[in-house]
Design an enzyme around this catalytic site. Structure first.
Site, PDB file in Angstrom:
ATOM      1  N   TYR A  15      -1.867 -35.675  31.956  1.00  0.00           N
ATOM      2  CA  TYR A  15      -2.356 -36.023  30.620  1.00  0.00           C
ATOM      3  C   TYR A  15      -1.338 -35.765  29.513  1.00  0.00           C
ATOM      4  O   TYR A  15      -1.697 -35.358  28.420  1.00  0.00           O
ATOM      5  CB  TYR A  15      -3.640 -35.248  30.278  1.00  0.00           C
ATOM      6  CG  TYR A  15      -4.828 -35.742  31.065  1.00  0.00           C
ATOM      7  CD1 TYR A  15      -5.667 -36.708  30.539  1.00  0.00           C
ATOM      8  CD2 TYR A  15      -5.086 -35.257  32.338  1.00  0.00           C
ATOM      9  CE1 TYR A  15      -6.745 -37.179  31.252  1.00  0.00           C
ATOM     10  CE2 TYR A  15      -6.163 -35.722  33.067  1.00  0.00           C
ATOM     11  CZ  TYR A  15      -6.990 -36.672  32.521  1.00  0.00           C
ATOM     12  OH  TYR A  15      -8.049 -37.136  33.237  1.00  0.00           O
ATOM     13  N   TYR A 142     -17.372 -40.459  33.717  1.00  0.00           N
ATOM     14  CA  TYR A 142     -16.119 -39.974  34.318  1.00  0.00           C
ATOM     15  C   TYR A 142     -16.490 -39.164  35.554  1.00  0.00           C
ATOM     16  O   TYR A 142     -17.275 -38.211  35.473  1.00  0.00           O
ATOM     17  CB  TYR A 142     -15.321 -39.099  33.341  1.00  0.00           C
ATOM     18  CG  TYR A 142     -14.086 -38.542  34.005  1.00  0.00           C
ATOM     19  CD1 TYR A 142     -12.918 -39.305  34.084  1.00  0.00           C
ATOM     20  CD2 TYR A 142     -14.095 -37.285  34.614  1.00  0.00           C
ATOM     21  CE1 TYR A 142     -11.796 -38.813  34.742  1.00  0.00           C
ATOM     22  CE2 TYR A 142     -12.975 -36.794  35.272  1.00  0.00           C
ATOM     23  CZ  TYR A 142     -11.833 -37.563  35.326  1.00  0.00           C
ATOM     24  OH  TYR A 142     -10.723 -37.089  35.978  1.00  0.00           O
ATOM     25  N   ASP A 234     -23.747 -35.872  39.675  1.00  0.00           N
ATOM     26  CA  ASP A 234     -22.413 -35.265  39.600  1.00  0.00           C
ATOM     27  C   ASP A 234     -22.514 -34.065  38.654  1.00  0.00           C
ATOM     28  O   ASP A 234     -22.438 -34.218  37.435  1.00  0.00           O
ATOM     29  CB  ASP A 234     -21.401 -36.296  39.094  1.00  0.00           C
ATOM     30  CG  ASP A 234     -20.010 -35.696  38.937  1.00  0.00           C
ATOM     31  OD1 ASP A 234     -19.867 -34.463  39.073  1.00  0.00           O
ATOM     32  OD2 ASP A 234     -19.060 -36.464  38.660  1.00  0.00           O
ATOM     33  N   LYS A 263     -15.458 -27.020  39.784  1.00  0.00           N
ATOM     34  CA  LYS A 263     -15.244 -26.267  38.538  1.00  0.00           C
ATOM     35  C   LYS A 263     -15.842 -24.850  38.579  1.00  0.00           C
ATOM     36  O   LYS A 263     -15.275 -23.953  39.172  1.00  0.00           O
ATOM     37  CB  LYS A 263     -15.780 -27.067  37.347  1.00  0.00           C
ATOM     38  CG  LYS A 263     -14.952 -28.347  37.090  1.00  0.00           C
ATOM     39  CD  LYS A 263     -15.311 -28.973  35.769  1.00  0.00           C
ATOM     40  CE  LYS A 263     -14.653 -30.324  35.555  1.00  0.00           C
ATOM     41  NZ  LYS A 263     -13.289 -30.272  35.107  1.00  0.00           N
TER      42      LYS A 263
HETATM   43  N1  PMP Z   1     -16.902 -35.156  37.801  1.00  0.00           N
HETATM   44  C1  PMP Z   1     -17.043 -34.716  36.544  1.00  0.00           C
HETATM   45  C2  PMP Z   1     -18.367 -34.882  35.852  1.00  0.00           C
HETATM   46  C3  PMP Z   1     -15.964 -34.119  35.883  1.00  0.00           C
HETATM   47  O1  PMP Z   1     -16.112 -33.712  34.618  1.00  0.00           O
HETATM   48  C4  PMP Z   1     -14.734 -33.959  36.584  1.00  0.00           C
HETATM   49  C5  PMP Z   1     -13.519 -33.297  35.955  1.00  0.00           C
HETATM   50  N2  PMP Z   1     -13.465 -33.195  34.623  1.00  0.00           N
HETATM   51  C6  PMP Z   1     -14.647 -34.438  37.882  1.00  0.00           C
HETATM   52  C7  PMP Z   1     -15.753 -35.019  38.478  1.00  0.00           C
HETATM   53  C8  PMP Z   1     -13.374 -34.323  38.669  1.00  0.00           C
HETATM   54  O2  PMP Z   1     -13.142 -33.019  39.029  1.00  0.00           O
HETATM   55  P1  PMP Z   1     -11.659 -32.544  39.444  1.00  0.00           P
HETATM   56  O3  PMP Z   1     -10.877 -32.549  38.177  1.00  0.00           O
HETATM   57  O4  PMP Z   1     -11.850 -31.189  40.017  1.00  0.00           O
HETATM   58  O5  PMP Z   1     -11.154 -33.521  40.441  1.00  0.00           O
END
Ligand code: PMP
Length: 421
Positions: A15, A142, A234, A263
């Protein structure tokens, strides 16, 4: 040579615009909500280091549990083998989730947790001899940076160079009172082709902390169930307390077929991904026919050290102190939101649980690349706060251990920024 000079020679950061980016801040230590750079300057981590940290940095309890695991077993292949930390984590996680979640599939980050979920759905229908290849997702979603996860994410500047390679997805608006009936009809019309519906429950993080009501999502999920369209929550971002309940799904009565986590799962200590599913989905893969196997396994699947970090984080997460801290942050955010919500420089102020987002008015289109973003980012860094706006959307997403004094310092600097920027 300084850390930054060495960094710039060898590292390609995510980024960043390669030519114009500011040099990275060299962080050498963390404690609680604070990070310290090599000169000893402290920064409040008000974005929980990309939303992963929930109990604070270098937490001594997690560190001890990780160290103990490292001395016992650092890693073992997870195909044909298992280990106590993976079993205990699966048992304890399932006990916290909606009752229909029955099986845990490990991977190693949020994007891979999503990839696994998508593959489970596609292959379920393939195994059932009724292939379905379309997916349903929300506009501005996302779900990660790998190809499958990108495909079910909204098309944006981030996906633009790859759009031609992304598989077909039907995108719908966030459900609300006005569109819920038409969304339901759309699902009914598409149902024979739809392998699944994937969504970020209640808050679309990367889309700009866009928030929507549980009530209409719940109704949409009930409809998917009635029409036999699998649903994937998700919860990579919303899981583990962010929305004020353990999981955003807990605000609804509908239970998703599949859930994704990463996370906060390890308290932000290590990379780990989890995809959970119902017994019904799992059973579609149980067969003597090898072709029905879900052929997906990463080298570091269910890494024991990551599982130990997740178990330690879960111990802390379930302590009454953590619940009280979450409630305290929500109360503080509530008060600050009421104070600033009509500020003339702000277009909108929204809050879900511990997530407080402030959308600034801009001359240009709402954009990730707005100049305001860089101004805000630089301003807060100089003040010793890590706030990393998504375009013109500034948001506070703190670790739960953040103190009231630290929160009030952040609020006061935001008020100052509203006056001078
Ligand atoms: N799903 C969601 C809702 C996210 O916010 C993120 C990361 N910001 C991801 C998937 C992807 O996770 P990672 O960065 O650990 O690949």
């Amino acid at each position: 040579m300084s850390l930054i000079e060495r960094d710039l020679q060898v590292i390609w950061h995510p980024y960043t615009q390669m030519q114009t980016a500011r040099p990275p801040v060299p962080i050498v230590r963390g404690e609680g909500a604070l990070l310290f750079d090599e000169d000893g300057k402290a920064y409040i981590d008000a974005v929980s280091s990309w939303w992963v940290n929930i109990h604070g940095h270098a937490h001594p309890y997690i560190a001890r549990k990780v160290a103990e695991q490292l001395q016992q077993l650092e890693h073992v292949i997870f195909a044909g083998f298992t280990h106590p930390a993976a079993i205990e984590l699966a048992e304890r996680l399932l006990a916290l989730l909606p009752g229909n979640q029955a099986k845990v599939f490990y991977s190693d980050n949020g994007s891979t947790a999503v990839e696994v979920a998508l593959k489970m759905c596609l292959q379920y229908w393939s195994n059932a001899g009724q292939p379905r290849t379309k997916m349903l997702a929300l506009n501005n979603a996302y779900h990660g940076d790998t190809f499958g996860a990108m495909a079910v994410s909204g098309r944006s500047a981030f996906t633009a160079p790859f759009n031609a390679m992304l598989f077909e997805v039907e995108f719908i608006d966030l459900p609300d009172a006005d569109n819920i009936s038409s969304l339901k009809s759309q699902i009914t019309n598409l149902k024979h082709d739809l392998a699944c519906f994937i969504y970020e429950p209640l808050v679309q993080g990367s889309g700009g902390m866009l928030m929507y009501k549980a009530q209409y999502l719940d109704e949409l999920l009930q409809h998917c169930r009635a029409e036999q369209v699998f649903t994937i929550a998700d919860e990579v971002f919303t899981g583990f307390g962010r929305t004020g309940k353990r999981f955003a799904t807990d605000w609804m009565s509908a239970q998703p077929d599949i859930m994704c986590f990463s996370k906060g799962l390890t308290g932000g200590t290590m990379a780990l991904g989890v995809t959970t599913c119902t017994q019904h989905i799992y059973d579609a893969f149980l067969s003597d026919d090898r072709h029905k196997t879900l052929f997906h396994g990463h080298s570091f699947t269910a890494n024991p050290v990551a599982c130990a970090a997740a178990l330690a984080s879960m111990d802390l997460f379930l302590e009454p102190d953590t619940t009280q801290n979450i409630e305290r942050i929500i109360r503080q955010h509530d008060q600050f939101r009421l104070k600033i919500q009509h500020h003339p420089k702000l277009k909108a102020v929204r809050q879900t649980g511990t997530i407080l987002a402030m959308e600034w008015k801009t001359d240009s289109q709402t954009s990730y690349f707005s100049n305001l973003r860089d101004k805000l980012y630089e301003y807060f860094l100089a003040e010793g706060i890590i706030l990393r706006p998504l375009g013109n959307v500034l948001y506070i997403l703190p670790p739960y251990c953040i103190t009231d004094a630290q929160l009030h310092y952040i609020y006061s600097k935001i008020e100052q920024a509203l006056e001078i920027l």
